[in-house]
Design a protein around this motif. Sequence first.
Motif: not given
Length: 116
Positions: A69-77
């Motif tokens: 979840a953190l990885s996907v959020l960081m990719t999006t951000a």
Amino acid sequence: QDFMDVLKEPVSVLMQFSLCYGMMPLLALGLGRFFGLDPALLAGCVLVGSINGGQASNLCTYIAKGNVALSVLMTTATTIGAIFMTPLLCKGLLGAVVPVDARGIALSTIQVRFTY
């Protein structure tokens, strides 16, 4: 629920965002200058250093049983941040403006997010 847990600790997101757009381009610039690269190659290094890791990081995080979840959020951000940060970093570090297709980035981000 995983995303809500990540959003409860915004410091990790802010830290990773600043490292992505702070340390990476400066490291690319420093290494390029240290090795005496041609200005075109130096510009390429800074440009690559200004771009986020993308989907490969999500896959690696999943395989390593990390915080996806953190990885996907960081990719999006960082993908959304690239619309603004890549031209700013290139102008600030290289003195040249790199045009960014903001609409294309936004559309591809939306397409990738809805395929998961």
